[in-house]
Design a protein around this motif. Structure first.
Motif, PDB file in Angstrom:
ATOM      1  N   ILE A  70       0.841  -1.196   0.000  1.00 46.97           N
ATOM      2  CA  ILE A  70       0.000   0.000   0.000  1.00 46.97           C
ATOM      3  C   ILE A  70       0.878   1.250   0.000  1.00 46.97           C
ATOM      4  N   ALA A  75      -1.435  -1.161  -4.143  1.00 44.67           N
ATOM      5  CA  ALA A  75      -2.866  -1.001  -3.865  1.00 44.67           C
ATOM      6  C   ALA A  75      -3.069   0.405  -3.314  1.00 44.67           C
ATOM      7  N   ASP A  76      -4.244   0.943  -3.553  1.00 47.93           N
ATOM      8  CA  ASP A  76      -4.559   2.275  -3.043  1.00 47.93           C
ATOM      9  C   ASP A  76      -5.122   2.221  -1.623  1.00 47.93           C
ATOM     10  N   MET A  77      -5.702   1.084  -1.259  1.00 47.94           N
ATOM     11  CA  MET A  77      -6.315   0.960   0.056  1.00 47.94           C
ATOM     12  C   MET A  77      -6.333  -0.512   0.458  1.00 47.94           C
ATOM     13  N   GLY A  78      -6.256  -0.755   1.754  1.00 48.30           N
ATOM     14  CA  GLY A  78      -6.347  -2.115   2.272  1.00 48.30           C
ATOM     15  C   GLY A  78      -6.232  -2.108   3.783  1.00 48.30           C
ATOM     16  N   VAL A 132       1.384   6.029   4.257  1.00 47.92           N
ATOM     17  CA  VAL A 132      -0.011   5.608   4.296  1.00 47.92           C
ATOM     18  C   VAL A 132      -0.784   6.481   5.276  1.00 47.92           C
ATOM     19  N   THR A 234      -6.483   1.543   5.365  1.00 44.13           N
ATOM     20  CA  THR A 234      -5.164   2.117   5.129  1.00 44.13           C
ATOM     21  C   THR A 234      -5.084   2.622   3.691  1.00 44.13           C
ATOM     22  N   THR A 235      -4.701   3.873   3.518  1.00 44.17           N
ATOM     23  CA  THR A 235      -4.742   4.507   2.195  1.00 44.17           C
ATOM     24  C   THR A 235      -3.368   5.046   1.803  1.00 44.17           C
ATOM     25  N   ASN A 236      -2.966   4.801   0.581  1.00 42.07           N
ATOM     26  CA  ASN A 236      -1.720   5.343   0.053  1.00 42.07           C
ATOM     27  C   ASN A 236      -1.788   6.862   0.012  1.00 42.07           C
TER      28      ASN A 236
END
Length: 366
Positions: A70, A75-78, A132, A234-236
């Protein structure tokens, strides 16, 4: 493993908006409570111009690679389980260690979210250092004792081989004279079935989700606290910075819904599993007053150890003050849960008014 692609053009108030690509990676499966929380969120995103690709079951990133994946924008979110990353997130370990002090999972969720977002700037700095952003957590249902031998008193745990989900429960196992066994959750069934384990510390829903009722015939419903030190959305940071103000606000507006729905789904999984125990020959054992008292005594005795570990093992400063803050928030959110009766919509509203509405407009942008 499952791959879901959701692509839609969106109209907001009758006006077309620019499409925004988004990749979500989950290492949990499509029936996990996290999927329950994310489903309305993804639908809302899709309605508002996001082209979402969702990977589940670790198809894109597993639990441990998720942080770097992330952070690097794979990935953009996880989701992250923070106890997997003690070096990167020392303050999150303190939050995790308060698990046995939480009376229910909704209170644990609310306390953890408010603490991270409003009371722990060091926590947010730790996320920033990994590129993140933190947008909340969920909480498991309270852990219990699932066993292949009856556990009716604390003394019955002496000498038993116990699978523990973390260091907090390791200390509890040592206190009651059990033998702690560190194996992943995927090995609980075989351990109980083959006798390598006598006990698994898990929420009752694991009887169904892991089919433990085919290997363990007893569940003692002693409340052994919750696991709530997670980063659910969790967001990049770079992806976040590329969104419009309206798109960022849309995501923040849905964060409480994701957290509450995932947390309630855990409770519902317990209810569903416990309703079927008779069919599987599982006996439900209510803890005695003495067992509850023993657990409460451990929680009180363990607080100084939590403070000491936070400072010596993780380098957390002002650990006692942080424990006091967390305990105050647990008490606060226990009162809110009692006041609302744990109602979904009421809990979402309170999370928004108490926490998310207080975030600055430029949250995550500096």
């Amino acid at each position: 493993m499952k791959f879901t692609s959701i692509v839609a053009a969106a109209i907001v108030l009758g006006t077309a908006v620019q499409a925004q690509d988004m990749t979500i990676s989950q290492w949990t499966g499509p029936k996990h409570p996290v999927a329950v929380g994310y489903a309305p969120f993804i639908a809302k995103l899709t309605e508002n111009g996001f082209n979402v690709q969702q990977f589940e079951g670790g198809a894109l990133l597993g639990a441990t690679p998720a942080l770097a994946g992330i952070g690097d924008g794979i990935a953009d979110m996880g989701m992250l389980a923070m106890t997997y990353f003690p070096a990167e997130f020392p303050n999150a370990q303190l939050v995790a260690d308060m698990g046995l002090a939480t009376p229910n999972n909704l209170a644990a969720m609310g306390a953890a979210i408010e603490y991270n977002l409003l009371d722990c700037p060091e926590c947010l700095d730790e996320y920033k250092a990994q590129n993140v952003i933190y947008l909340g957590t969920y909480s498991t249902a309270p852990y219990t004792i699932i066993s292949n031998v009856p556990i009716r008193e604390t003394a019955d745990l002496s000498g038993k081989k116990v699978r523990v989900p973390g260091s907090l429960w390791s200390r509890w196992a040592q206190k009651v004279g059990a033998i702690e066994v560190n194996v992943p959750s995927s090995e609980m069934f075989e351990g109980l079935d083959k006798g390598a384990l006598d006990v698994a510390i898990q929420a009752p829903g694991a009887l169904q989700s892991y089919q433990l009722w085919d290997a363990a015939k007893f569940v003692t419903t002693l409340n052994l606290g919750t696991y709530h030190s997670l980063s659910l959305m969790t967001t990049n940071r770079d992806w976040w910075a590329g969104l419009t103000d309206e798109q960022r606000q849309l995501i923040k507006d849905q964060a409480a819904q994701v957290a509450v729905d995932a947390t309630i789904a855990y409770t519902e999984a317990d209810t569903e599993a416990l309703a079927q125990v008779d069919e599987h020959g599982v006996e439900v054992i209510e803890p005695t007053a003495a067992m509850n008292a023993d657990k409460d005594a451990f929680v009180a005795e363990d607080l100084p150890i939590i403070v000491s570990n936070a400072e010596s093992a993780y380098g957390v400063t002002d650990a006692q003050a942080k424990v006091d803050t967390l305990q105050g928030l647990i008490d606060k959110w226990s009162g809110i849960v009692e006041e609302t009766g744990g109602d979904r919509d009421a809990m979402i509203e309170r999370l928004n008014t108490e926490v998310f509405d207080k975030l600055p407009a430029d949250y995550g942008m500096n």
